[in-house]
Structures are given as C-alpha cells and as structure tokens.
Scaffold this motif. Structure first.
Motif, PDB file in Angstrom:
ATOM      1  N   PHE A   1       4.302  -4.507   3.577  1.00 36.01           N
ATOM      2  CA  PHE A   1       4.171  -5.034   4.938  1.00 36.01           C
ATOM      3  C   PHE A   1       3.649  -6.460   4.816  1.00 36.01           C
TER       4      PHE A   1
ATOM      5  N   TYR B   1     -18.048 -10.810   5.640  1.00 40.02           N
ATOM      6  CA  TYR B   1     -18.279 -10.249   4.285  1.00 40.02           C
ATOM      7  C   TYR B   1     -19.155 -11.209   3.480  1.00 40.02           C
TER       8      TYR B   1
ATOM      9  N   TYR C   1       4.126   0.643   6.664  1.00 42.03           N
ATOM     10  CA  TYR C   1       5.101   0.481   5.588  1.00 42.03           C
ATOM     11  C   TYR C   1       4.380   0.329   4.254  1.00 42.03           C
TER      12      TYR C   1
ATOM     13  N   PHE D   1      -9.913 -12.445   9.233  1.00 44.77           N
ATOM     14  CA  PHE D   1      -9.122 -11.360   9.815  1.00 44.77           C
ATOM     15  C   PHE D   1      -7.733 -11.401   9.202  1.00 44.77           C
ATOM     16  N   ALA D   2      -6.974 -10.333   9.399  1.00 39.68           N
ATOM     17  CA  ALA D   2      -5.547 -10.352   9.052  1.00 39.68           C
ATOM     18  C   ALA D   2      -4.792  -9.587  10.123  1.00 39.68           C
TER      19      ALA D   2
ATOM     20  N   GLU E   1       1.268   4.072   1.369  1.00 39.98           N
ATOM     21  CA  GLU E   1       0.919   4.964   2.473  1.00 39.98           C
ATOM     22  C   GLU E   1       2.160   5.733   2.878  1.00 39.98           C
TER      23      GLU E   1
ATOM     24  N   ARG F   1       0.866  -1.192   0.000  1.00 35.67           N
ATOM     25  CA  ARG F   1       0.000   0.000   0.000  1.00 35.67           C
ATOM     26  C   ARG F   1       0.894   1.231   0.000  1.00 35.67           C
TER      27      ARG F   1
ATOM     28  N   CYS G   1      -4.437  -6.316  14.461  1.00 36.16           N
ATOM     29  CA  CYS G   1      -5.197  -7.382  13.799  1.00 36.16           C
ATOM     30  C   CYS G   1      -6.610  -6.867  13.569  1.00 36.16           C
ATOM     31  N   ALA G   2      -7.169  -7.148  12.405  1.00 34.73           N
ATOM     32  CA  ALA G   2      -8.497  -6.608  12.126  1.00 34.73           C
ATOM     33  C   ALA G   2      -9.231  -7.518  11.158  1.00 34.73           C
ATOM     34  N   GLY G   3     -10.554  -7.488  11.247  1.00 33.17           N
ATOM     35  CA  GLY G   3     -11.310  -8.335  10.330  1.00 33.17           C
ATOM     36  C   GLY G   3     -12.796  -8.149  10.473  1.00 33.17           C
TER      37      GLY G   3
ATOM     38  N   ALA H   1      -6.664 -15.151   7.978  1.00 30.64           N
ATOM     39  CA  ALA H   1      -7.483 -16.365   7.977  1.00 30.64           C
ATOM     40  C   ALA H   1      -8.858 -16.009   7.428  1.00 30.64           C
TER      41      ALA H   1
ATOM     42  N   TYR I   1     -17.486  -5.316   4.170  1.00 28.92           N
ATOM     43  CA  TYR I   1     -17.979  -5.891   5.428  1.00 28.92           C
ATOM     44  C   TYR I   1     -19.483  -5.777   5.618  1.00 28.92           C
TER      45      TYR I   1
ATOM     46  N   ARG J   1       3.920  -5.095  13.032  1.00 28.58           N
ATOM     47  CA  ARG J   1       3.429  -4.479  14.278  1.00 28.58           C
ATOM     48  C   ARG J   1       3.528  -5.444  15.445  1.00 28.58           C
TER      49      ARG J   1
HETATM   50  P1  HAM Z   1      -6.714  -4.144   7.208  1.00 23.64           P
HETATM   51  O1  HAM Z   1      -7.315  -3.553   8.443  1.00 23.64           O
HETATM   52  O2  HAM Z   1      -6.585  -3.260   6.034  1.00 23.64           O
HETATM   53  O3  HAM Z   1      -7.627  -5.400   6.866  1.00 23.64           O
HETATM   54  O4  HAM Z   1      -5.309  -4.754   7.540  1.00 23.64           O
HETATM   55  C1  HAM Z   1      -5.141  -5.727   8.555  1.00 23.64           C
HETATM   56  C2  HAM Z   1      -3.900  -5.443   9.381  1.00 23.64           C
HETATM   57  O5  HAM Z   1      -2.749  -5.329   8.536  1.00 23.64           O
HETATM   58  C3  HAM Z   1      -3.935  -4.109  10.119  1.00 23.64           C
HETATM   59  O6  HAM Z   1      -4.649  -4.213  11.326  1.00 23.64           O
HETATM   60  C4  HAM Z   1      -2.453  -3.865  10.372  1.00 23.64           C
HETATM   61  O7  HAM Z   1      -2.009  -4.608  11.502  1.00 23.64           O
HETATM   62  C5  HAM Z   1      -1.812  -4.430   9.125  1.00 23.64           C
HETATM   63  N1  HAM Z   1      -1.509  -3.332   8.187  1.00 23.64           N
HETATM   64  C6  HAM Z   1      -2.353  -2.729   7.317  1.00 23.64           C
HETATM   65  N2  HAM Z   1      -1.712  -1.775   6.604  1.00 23.64           N
HETATM   66  C7  HAM Z   1      -0.433  -1.764   7.040  1.00 23.64           C
HETATM   67  C8  HAM Z   1       0.753  -1.007   6.690  1.00 23.64           C
HETATM   68  N3  HAM Z   1       0.736  -0.076   5.735  1.00 23.64           N
HETATM   69  N4  HAM Z   1       1.907  -1.278   7.351  1.00 23.64           N
HETATM   70  C9  HAM Z   1       1.953  -2.230   8.303  1.00 23.64           C
HETATM   71  N5  HAM Z   1       0.881  -2.979   8.668  1.00 23.64           N
HETATM   72  C10 HAM Z   1      -0.300  -2.751   8.052  1.00 23.64           C
HETATM   73  C11 HAM Z   1      -7.417  -6.225   5.786  1.00 23.64           C
HETATM   74  O8  HAM Z   1      -6.436  -6.194   5.107  1.00 23.64           O
HETATM   75  C12 HAM Z   1      -8.496  -7.255   5.624  1.00 23.64           C
HETATM   76  N6  HAM Z   1      -8.159  -8.062   4.436  1.00 23.64           N
HETATM   77  C13 HAM Z   1      -8.627  -8.124   6.855  1.00 23.64           C
HETATM   78  C14 HAM Z   1      -9.668  -9.172   6.718  1.00 23.64           C
HETATM   79  C15 HAM Z   1      -9.487 -10.470   6.408  1.00 23.64           C
HETATM   80  N7  HAM Z   1     -10.969  -8.990   6.853  1.00 23.64           N
HETATM   81  C16 HAM Z   1     -11.597 -10.137   6.618  1.00 23.64           C
HETATM   82  N8  HAM Z   1     -10.685 -11.039   6.347  1.00 23.64           N
END
Ligand code: HAM
Length: 427
Positions: free
Chosen positions: A124, A287, A121, A304-305, A114, A112, A282-284, A129, A263, A310
């Motif tokens: 990252f 969907y 980062y 979640f991922a 950012e 990403r 961690c977030a999720g 899951a 979501y 971090r």
């Molecule tokens: P997300 O909240 O965008 O969700 O990312 C999940 C986690 O990835 C964040 O909580 C954070 O710990 C880490 N993360 C995100 N962006 C960065 C970054 N630029 N640098 C470092 N760590 C980062 C998702 O990606 C969804 N796919 C989660 C999900 C899975 N929901 C349902 N299934």
C-alpha cells in the motif's frame, strides 16, 4: 502455459486510475510545501533490526506482518512496513537531526503481510510527514492543521473525524501498564484470546480490542489520564487549545493506543465512516524517544502518514472525479490526407510549445469518422480538424466535444488566440 499473476494484496495501478492518484499526490505535496516540508526518499529495503527496534518486537507488524528475507550474504532485510523508522535512520546517518529542526515528507509503497480486503493491502502507499527537533505541542497542532487543510482542499472535511489521545511518557505508561495488568489479571479468562495473549506482552493494546466483551470488562479499568504528570497533561492541554483556536473539531478517545510502540504524548487518527472496516485514513503522533532508541542524540519527533489507497477510495465514493481528470487529452487533432497530416504535426507541436495543453494527434490515419471516434474516446474538450479544404484555405475547424455548441472555422493564424479563449489557464 499457466499465466503469471500479481501477488495477492499487491495491486497494479492502471492508467485510468493514475490521474486520481496524481491529483491526490499533487494536492498533498502542495499543502506540505505550504508548511515548509521538504521531501526525503529512502530505500524500500532496510535492515530488519531497524523495524524491530523502532516499531517494537511485540507489535502485530513485527510479529507477523513483515516481509523479511535473507540477503545473499545472509543479512536479514525487510521491506519497509512504514516510513518513520527509515526517516529517523536516514536523519541520524546524515546528521540531519542533531541541534537543528527538520520538516520532512515522503511518499511511496509500504509492505505488510495483512489479510487483504477493501482498503487493506499487502503493498500500500503512504504519504507521510515527520517533524524533528520540536518539543512543544505547537508542532503537533500544526501537523493536524496541515491534514485538516488537505481534507478541506479535497472536499473530504465533512466526512472525516479526528480522534486524539495522549500516551504521556514511558515512565507514566509503565505505572499505568502495571495497574492495568493488576486489574485485568483476575478476570483474564473472560478476555478474548488475543487480549489474553497481550496481557503480558503488550497489555495497552487490549484497550483497542474490537471484542465487545473485552470492551465491557474495560469499563472500570484504570485510566492512563490518572497516571500522567503535570508536564504531560500540559502538553495535551496546549494541543487542545491550539486546535480549539483553529476551529478543528476532535473527539478524545482514551482507548486510542496505536499499533506501533514508539509513541509518547500525542497520538491521533483521522477516521471515516465511508469506507467500511478500514476507516483510518491518516494516523500519527509524537515519538520523542525514537531517535535516541535508534542510536542518535536525543531529538523529539512528531509526524503522521496517510493511506493513499483509502483516500482515493473515499474520493471516488464521495465526490466522483471531474471529467478533466479522466480525460487523456485537452485537444485531439484530426487530419485527413498526407498534406493535412504534416500540417497537423506542425500545429500540434506549436501548441505544445506555447501552452501546457495535452495535445493528442491522431496516429495511424483512418476515416474522418473513425478519427472522431478516437477523439471522443480521449475525452478531449475540443477536436481540431484539418481536411483538404482547410489545408487549401489555411484554416482549422475547432469542434467542441463536450458541449452542444457548434463547430467554428478559424484562420490558422488565429488558432492560438481562439484556443486561448477556451483554455484560459493553459497558456
Ligand atoms: P499506521 O497507522 O500504521 O502508522 O499507518 C498509517 C496509515 O497507513 C493508516 O492510517 C492507513 O491509512 C494506511 N495503512 C496502514 N496499513 C495499511 C494497509 N495494509 N493497507 C492500506 N493502507 C494502510 C504509521 O505507519 C506511522 N509510521 C505513522 C506515523 C508517522 N507516525 C508518526 N509519523
């Protein structure tokens, strides 16, 4: 000549850090296996359309953070910014989702664009899951229990908190969105710039604005909870009951909306105070419409991922890492003279045959003193020393390097038994 450097926000993982990553990855994989998850690996590059259609056109990720480029034949491709969309794409493509259930995990780099800072980062790593085919809130609860187990295992449980919300169904959100826009439109000029922009594109994201004045204006705003039907309220209540029964504490945060559009019902984030601004580890969430939206037959999903960087930062800040993790070897073999070197090779190989010990043999000769220095640097627990006397008498010296206890000379025939006493789990 100018030096070529790594791209900003994309980090090398150096050998002294990799053991910490492996420790975290191994713990996560073990816990995932305990709940019946199996690994899926998908390509790092996908068609751009996949992320536009799943994450949403008017999200930060799709609007401004994707690494998108034209392939040589003109196709628009994107480095994956997250893993869920790819999992769904692969699931549909290989017939994994229709009329069955799946529990999948994945790990790897995401991209990403950012602004880089501590914990944020451009490349990252996530461990994620995804559960497919489970409609009820028990699946949401089990995923959260899984993450809670991992925090306990890593010693992080006291330093993270769970925030939960429900987003209900698309129709329910539509009515709420309209009410929110109606409420905010007359006071739009007082909102922060980002929120003004979102008022017509993605008004629900205004709810998690970090701007204090915007937050104050939201105090009297309509609440999504009031727009939820009975089935949606039930789904959330059942999740809460499962979490209560499992003794998992949570905070309900009605402003938690997440930055991805796919979501419905449950959304959650595990956050920490110990990392500064980038506190979500961690977030999720659920969907249920995504599979259909990407061309599959209807199939509910929840997942979640977690952010690996971090979590490693947290582990470093909170508990440090044990010296065995930093060590390069368990046993360092020191030998003086040609005959002794041949014996060292023989013993080191035998030791690798009979145990899982990490055995580093001194290479390149050197004085006894310089070899012992290298042994110390490897952080091995013991050095095995073979000098001319030991060679002549078929003996080996075992010298502890991490404790004050003195060295011990054993017959070569007794070496394995002596090492087994020291490294009980390695044989
Ligand atoms: P997300 O909240 O965008 O969700 O990312 C999940 C986690 O990835 C964040 O909580 C954070 O710990 C880490 N993360 C995100 N962006 C960065 C970054 N630029 N640098 C470092 N760590 C980062 C998702 O990606 C969804 N796919 C989660 C999900 C899975 N929901 C349902 N299934």
């Amino acid at each position: 000549m100018s030096k070529i450097q790594a791209i900003r926000g994309m980090n090398d993982l150096l050998p002294e850090q990799s053991a910490k990553w492996q420790y975290l990855e191994a713990s996560a994989k073990q816990v995932l296996a305990q709940y019946g998850f199996r690994e899926i690996r998908t390509p790092i590059v996908e068609q751009t359309e996949l992320f536009k259609r799943s994450i949403g056109e008017v999200t930060d990720i799709v609007e401004k953070e994707m690494y998108t480029f034209a392939d040589l034949n003109g196709d628009s491709l994107t480095l994956r910014p997250e893993g869920t969309a790819s999992c769904v794409r692969a699931g549909i493509e290989h017939g994994l989702l229709f009329n069955q259930t799946q529990k999948l995990w994945y790990a790897g780099p995401m991209f990403r664009h950012e602004r880089p800072q501590k914990g944020r980062y451009r490349q990252f790593h996530q461990i994620g899951a995804e559960c497919f085919g489970f409609t009820d809130a028990d699946a949401d609860a089990e995923l959260i229990m899984l993450t809670a187990r991992l925090w306990r295992q890593l010693g992080l449980a006291d330093h993270v908190q769970l925030e939960l919300n429900t987003l209900g169904l698309a129709e329910e959100r539509k009515a709420f969105r309209q009410a929110l826009v109606d409420y905010l439109t007359p006071i739009a000029s007082q909102l922060d710039e980002d929120s003004q922009r979102r008022l017509h594109s993605n008004p629900m994201r205004i709810l998690d604005s970090k701007n204090a004045q915007t937050q104050a204006l939201l105090a009297e705003a309509p609440s999504l909870r009031d727009f939820l039907g009975e089935a949606s309220r039930n789904h959330f209540d059942i999740l809460l009951q499962h979490l209560d029964a499992a003794g998992i504490k949570y905070v309900i945060n009605s402003r938690l909306v997440r930055g991805l559009d796919y979501y419905c019902h449950t959304v959650f984030e595990w956050t920490t105070q110990s990392l500064g601004a980038q506190g979500t580890v961690c977030a999720g969430g659920r969907y249920d419409g995504l599979v259909e939206q990407l061309g599959g037959k209807p199939c509910p999903g929840v997942g979640f991922a977690m952010g690996v960087e971090r979590l490693v930062l947290m582990l470093e800040a909170l508990q440090g890492f044990g010296s065995e993790l930093d060590a390069q070897a368990d046993v360092y073999v020191v030998a003086a003279g040609t005959g002794a070197t041949a014996k060292a090779f023989e013993l080191a190989e035998r030791l690798r045959d009979q145990s899982r010990l990490r055995v580093m043999q001194n290479l390149g000769g050197g004085s006894f003193k310089s070899q012992m220095k290298k042994a110390d640097k490897s952080q091995a627990r013991v050095a095995l020393i073979i000098g001319e006397d030991e060679l002549a008498n078929a003996q080996v010296i075992i010298k502890p390097l991490q404790e004050e206890t003195g060295q011990n000379t054993v017959a070569e025939a007794d070496l394995m038994a002596a090492l087994q006493d020291i490294f009980k789990d390695a044989f």
